[in-house]
Structures are given as C-alpha cells and as structure tokens.
Write an enzyme that holds these catalytic residues in place. Structure first.
Site, PDB file in Angstrom:
ATOM      1  N   ASP A  66       4.980   0.656  12.038  1.00 49.86           N
ATOM      2  CA  ASP A  66       4.061  -0.012  11.367  1.00 49.86           C
ATOM      3  C   ASP A  66       3.669  -1.587  11.918  1.00 49.86           C
ATOM      4  OD1 ASP A  66       3.422   2.319  10.429  1.00 49.86           O
ATOM      5  OD2 ASP A  66       3.835   1.767   8.283  1.00 49.86           O
ATOM      6  N   CYS A 108      -4.105  12.569  13.106  1.00 48.11           N
ATOM      7  CA  CYS A 108      -4.901  11.450  13.091  1.00 48.11           C
ATOM      8  C   CYS A 108      -4.621  10.840  14.323  1.00 48.11           C
ATOM      9  CB  CYS A 108      -4.332  10.941  11.830  1.00 48.11           C
ATOM     10  SG  CYS A 108      -2.954  10.015  12.040  1.00 48.11           S
ATOM     11  N   ARG A 157       1.090  14.625  12.969  1.00 49.59           N
ATOM     12  CA  ARG A 157       1.437  14.519  11.822  1.00 49.59           C
ATOM     13  C   ARG A 157       1.601  15.825  10.804  1.00 49.59           C
ATOM     14  NH1 ARG A 157      -0.740   8.966   9.635  1.00 49.59           N
ATOM     15  NH2 ARG A 157       1.247   9.036   8.363  1.00 49.59           N
ATOM     16  N   LYS A 197       0.743  -1.165   0.150  1.00 49.84           N
ATOM     17  CA  LYS A 197       0.111   0.081   0.012  1.00 49.84           C
ATOM     18  C   LYS A 197       0.909   1.181  -0.139  1.00 49.84           C
ATOM     19  CE  LYS A 197      -1.641   1.378   4.152  1.00 49.84           C
ATOM     20  NZ  LYS A 197      -1.178   2.901   4.384  1.00 49.84           N
ATOM     21  N   ASN A 198       1.968   1.226   0.783  1.00 47.48           N
ATOM     22  CA  ASN A 198       2.478   2.520   1.373  1.00 47.48           C
ATOM     23  C   ASN A 198       3.592   2.963  -0.070  1.00 47.48           C
ATOM     24  OD1 ASN A 198       1.196   3.035   3.256  1.00 47.48           O
ATOM     25  ND2 ASN A 198       2.843   2.478   4.801  1.00 47.48           N
ATOM     26  N   ILE A 208       8.610   7.209  16.523  1.00 50.39           N
ATOM     27  CA  ILE A 208       8.560   7.582  15.375  1.00 50.39           C
ATOM     28  C   ILE A 208       7.140   8.628  15.584  1.00 50.39           C
ATOM     29  CG2 ILE A 208       7.699   7.418  13.001  1.00 50.39           C
ATOM     30  CD1 ILE A 208      10.264   6.289  13.391  1.00 50.39           C
TER      31      ILE A 208
END
Ligand code: EPZ
Length: 419
Positions: A308, A118, A123, A22-23, A330
């Site tokens: 992730d 979010c 972010r 996806k990324n 992060i």
C-alpha cells in the site's frame, strides 16, 4: 466530476496529524455485528467506512455516527436481521466480504456477494472460503453470491493458510469466535490492523492468543456489556506524508498521533534512501532530504514493506540518485500509476513484477488520472513536487481512504484545491 489541481514545488511546513486506520476500522466494523453495543473511536471519515456503515444498516444494526468526534456507536438488538451483503455494496468496497465470518458466528448463515476483481488484481476470496469450510461451514456459490451455513454452529479446527492473506485471516478470526473447542490458525497475516482487530475481539470476550504467525482461539462467549475501542493510526497515511515531507519540508516537519514502533521497516527503508527522521514516542520529525540514494525493495506482508506504500515510494525514488528497483510481490497488477508518472517525466520501466526507476528526474505537471486509492495518492505526491500545474482526475479513489487530504496539505501551505 471533481478534480484536484496542484501547483507544485511549494514547500510544506507545520505538522500533520494522522487519522485512524481505514483498514483496521473496516474489520472492526464487521466484527461489531457480534456485539450488543460498541463504541468505536478514531474512525476515519472516508468513503469506504461510510459504505461499511451502510452495509451494517442494511443488515439491521443501529448505527450512530458522531462525525465531529470520529466516533461511531453501534447496537445490535434488532429482531429483523438481514444476513445478506448485497452486490451493490460489496462491489464498491471489497471489505464487505468480512461480514461473512461475523454473520456465520452470530446467525449461523450468510449470503454475501462475491466481490469480483478490481484495478490492482483478480483478488479472489478462495482463502476466506477455505478457512470457513475447515470450520465446518457449508458453502455454495450461486448467482454471484456466497451462500454459507453452519446450522449447528462452527467447530474449531487447525487451519494452515497456503499463503498469507489479511482478509482471510480476519474472516477466519471472526468465524472462529464461538467455534466449538479450539481453533488454530497458522501462516496468518499479522498486520497491525489484524492485531487491532484481535484487541477488539478480546474486549468482546474472545480468548485469542497470537504467537508469530499462529493464532489460537478457544471457544468464547460474546460479552453483553458495552465495548469501547480506539482504532490505531493509519500507517499508510503516515508513510504517505513521510514521503511528501521528505521531499518538501521547509524546516523540521512534524507528523503526530502515531506510534513509530509499528512502522519500523518503513522507517528503515526511508533512512536507507537518505531521509532524515527523528523518532519520538508518538510523533516523528522529518527533515527535507538533500541527496537521496537508490534502493532495491520487494513488497511483503507485515512486517515487510507494504504494497500500500509501493506507489508512493516510487515517486520518492524518481528523485533518488541511480537506478532503483521495486518488486511488487503481493498484487499482480499494481503498477497502474506508472504510465501516469511517465507522462509527468518519470523514467520508469516495468519488467514482469519489477519497476525499474531511473533517478533523479525532474517531474513536470500534467493532467493525469488514477485507478485505485494508492495510485491516486502517488499522483498527488508527484504533483506536489512537479513543476507547474497538475490536474488529477477520478479523485473519488482518494476519498475512499484519505481523510481530509486537501485540508491537511493546505494547512501545511501546499497549493492544492478541488474543482
Ligand atoms: C488488505 O486487502 C487491504 N485491505 C489492502 O489495502 C492491502 O493492500 C492488502 O490487505 C495487502 O496488505 C483492507 O485491509 C481492507 P490480502 P486484502 O487478502 O485482505 C491473494 C488499500 O489500498 N488472495 O492480504 O484483500 C490476493 O489476491 C488496500 O487500502 C488470494 O489469492 O489482501 C493478493 O494477491 C488495497 N485468495 C494476496 O493474496 C484469497 O482468498 C494478498 O491479499 C485472498 C487473497
């Protein structure tokens, strides 16, 4: 609203094939604005990708999604281009902000909604804008939108990012494509997804060179011919299923359509914990682990351990012997899964940026809910190993990033259904 119901403690057997990343697909789709005609293969059919396609259509590109083959064809020959990324699309998928670099390169202007915060952190996009300004873009923020302009085109510059950002590196790469002279980007993110974007940009004609965390781009011309690209595998999906199978595999469990060399640090971490992994060229075999050991780890930009996979690793560590610590370095707010895991019996404490996990603990099914993609999938993992029934709410988060999750797990004999 849909829910997932999982009956835990079922062994899984067979194999899982990993989907496209996806990324990696998201910035490549944003980059397709630059080309005339591109064909992208191995794209995952997940919500975030559909939203990015909606955005490309809104801008005025022609897209043809061939779902059966996971392929998209995109052509950009319209005279009616909207250099706008509206709030309604960017608010649901932050990667929408990546069209900024491409629109500036191709049309010399862009109006892109600010994404806002979010569930995992504030972010900001200051690093994206910092790079674009250095390349000569005039930027104004008004009414929740970024207005960017480069009337005479962008110009090459030497840019050192004050901290590492995946998205800012991607936006800078897209903006630097046609910038006059030479651009040097220092302290870049070098995630495999960024390397895949660079591969795609090279096919589009970009003269790019990557060395360590530095990327140089010489002023390039966009090729008019058709470009074909195959997206790399999703390393986070792979890590998720490696963790699932290390806890639940009946016999040897196979995960294929991957390149283990790309996830060396994840494999090393899992091996340290005691997971048995046999590594081959484009597949791996996982054996169910008998005794897992505790570990201390900090999330880091690639090649470090990915944020992730932090939530999924935490579930694994609830089954390890002793006290483990995970420091999330992060994002500032990425422990939203912890209260839900506690409701399932996990013993986890949070101190500042660190989660302290006491194991092994028996997990028991409960009704839970999650607030972001990776937190949701960690609850799926917890549900798979827990006693009794787990019900997961708000599964639209999962649909944003895991292709055919239930189907893949059901095929391996897990008891999971959507109601
Ligand atoms: C990408 O997000 C991924 N998203 C994220 O995947 C991933 O968690 C993240 O990189 C880190 O690996 C996509 O690729 C679409 P960053 P991105 O800019 O680019 C701060 C998932 O679950 N920062 O590298 O937004 C930021 O707040 C997700 O698939 C600034 O301060 O991440 C964060 O603390 C979620 N200013 C850190 O840098 C900026 O301008 C790293 O963020 C930009 C970022």
């Amino acid at each position: 609203m849909q829910k997932l119901v999982i009956k835990g403690r079922k062994e899984i057997s067979g194999k899982i094939s990993i989907s496209g990343s996806k990324n990696a697909t998201l910035p490549i789709l944003a980059a397709s604005i630059l080309g005339d005609h591109v064909r992208i293969k191995n794209i995952p059919l997940v919500k975030d990708i559909f939203t990015m396609i909606d955005l490309l259509n809104f801008i005025g590109l022609k897209t043809k999604l061939i779902k059966k083959e996971n392929i998209i064809e995109i052509s950009n020959n319209s005279k009616n281009i909207n250099t706008l990324a509206p709030y309604k699309l960017v608010k649901t998928m932050r990667a929408g902000v990546l069209v900024l670099g491409s629109l500036l390169t191709k049309y010399k202007k862009a109006k892109v909604s600010l994404p806002g915060g979010c569930a995992i952190g504030t972010r900001p996009v200051d690093l994206h804008l910092f790079a674009l300004k250095k390349l000569g873009a005039k930027i104004k923020i008004k009414d929740g939108y970024i207005f960017a302009q480069a009337k005479n085109g962008l110009r090459g510059a030497k840019i050192s990012f004050p901290s590492i950002s995946v998205g800012a590196t991607e936006n800078a790469l897209l903006a630097a494509f046609k910038a006059k002279g030479k651009t040097i980007l220092n302290n870049c993110a070098v995630e495999p997804e960024i390397k895949d974007l660079i591969k795609f940009l090279k096919k589009l004609g970009a003269k790019i060179h990557l060395k360590g965390r530095s990327i140089s781009i010489s002023e390039s011309k966009i090729k008019n011919s058709k470009v074909v690209h195959q997206v790399i595998f999703d390393r986070i999906e792979l890590g998720t299923y490696m963790i699932a199978s290390s806890l639940l595999a009946k016999n040897n469990f196979m995960i294929d359509k991957i390149d283990p060399a790309i996830i060396r640090s994840e494999i090393n971490v899992l091996r340290k914990i005691g997971v048995k992994i046999i590594q081959k060229k484009n597949y791996i075999i996982i054996k169910k682990s008998k005794r897992l050991k505790n570990i201390n780890i900090t999330t880091k930009p690639y090649p470090g351990f990915p944020t992730d996979l932090q939530a999924q690793l935490m579930v694994l560590l609830t089954q390890a012997n002793g006290i483990s610590k995970i420091k999330e370095d992060i994002f500032e707010n990425r422990f939203m899964h912890v209260p839900e895991l506690r409701r399932m019996g996990a013993q986890i404490e949070i101190k500042d940026k660190t989660a302290i996990i006491k194991g092994p603990t028996k997990l028991t099914g409960a009704e839970v809910m999650a607030t972001d993609l990776r937190a949701s999938v960690s609850l799926v993992l917890a549900g798979l190993i827990a006693e009794n029934r787990t019900v997961i709410n708000r599964i639209y988060h999962l649909d944003r990033g895991y292709e055919f999750l239930e189907k893949k797990l059901k095929n391996c004999k897990a008891e999971i259904k959507r109601i």
